[in-house]
Write a protein that holds these residues in place. Structure first.
Motif, PDB file in Angstrom:
ATOM      1  N   LEU A   1      -6.729   2.054  -2.056  1.00 12.72           N
ATOM      2  CA  LEU A   1      -6.016   3.268  -1.475  1.00 12.72           C
ATOM      3  C   LEU A   1      -6.746   3.918  -0.669  1.00 12.72           C
TER       4      LEU A   1
ATOM      5  N   TRP B   1      -5.313   9.721  -3.423  1.00 13.80           N
ATOM      6  CA  TRP B   1      -3.780  10.056  -3.085  1.00 13.80           C
ATOM      7  C   TRP B   1      -3.691  11.238  -2.428  1.00 13.80           C
TER       8      TRP B   1
ATOM      9  N   SER C   1       0.763   4.179  -2.766  1.00 15.51           N
ATOM     10  CA  SER C   1       0.676   5.727  -2.512  1.00 15.51           C
ATOM     11  C   SER C   1       1.892   6.375  -2.934  1.00 15.51           C
TER      12      SER C   1
ATOM     13  N   ILE D   1       1.038  -0.997  -0.083  1.00 13.99           N
ATOM     14  CA  ILE D   1       0.049  -0.065  -0.027  1.00 13.99           C
ATOM     15  C   ILE D   1       0.861   1.350   0.080  1.00 13.99           C
TER      16      ILE D   1
END
Length: 133
Positions: free
Chosen positions: A47, A118, A6, A2
């Motif tokens: 995300l 994001w 990111s 993850i």
């Protein structure tokens, strides 16, 4: 995994927007933009669900009146990660070029969702510990 998603999300967004424009330009079958949109949209959802907002944002009544509210913090360029507004602009531009409701716009919508996820995951707002009061 993850954390690497990111870190690479802005690159994935930029690549998706370029591929979106190329897919429309060459007139690829509708299956290709739909598959790309599903892939990028699932990355955005992943995300957003796993990272969320790192630090909670407190309202002005909780932080005290002497501190900046979140709009002033954003205008000062301290809240969102660097390049977030640029990614949003290019997502909007790609949507304008592909049309808002076509199959070819689906990857651009998914890229916009990934850019938003994001930005929310990497936003930094002051907390009570950072206020110094």
């Amino acid at each position: 995994m993850i954390d690497s998603l990111s870190k690479r999300a802005p690159s994935i967004v930029a690549l998706t927007l370029c591929v979106t424009l190329l897919i429309e330009w060459f007139g690829a079958p509708a299956l290709l933009p739909r598959a790309l949109a599903a892939l990028v949209g699932s990355l955005a959802l992943l995300l957003l669900l796993t990272r969320g907002r790192r630090r909670p944002m407190h309202g002005p009544e909780e932080r005290g009146s002497e501190q900046l509210n979140w709009i002033q913090y954003e205008i000062a360029g301290k809240g969102s990660p660097k390049g977030w507004y640029v990614l949003g602009f290019f997502c909007f531009l790609a949507l304008m070029l592909t049309g808002f409701d076509t199959d070819y716009a689906m990857p651009a919508w998914a890229a916009l969702a990934l850019a938003i996820a994001w930005g929310l995951a990497n936003a930094t707002y002051p907390t009570d510990e950072q206020s110094g009061a």
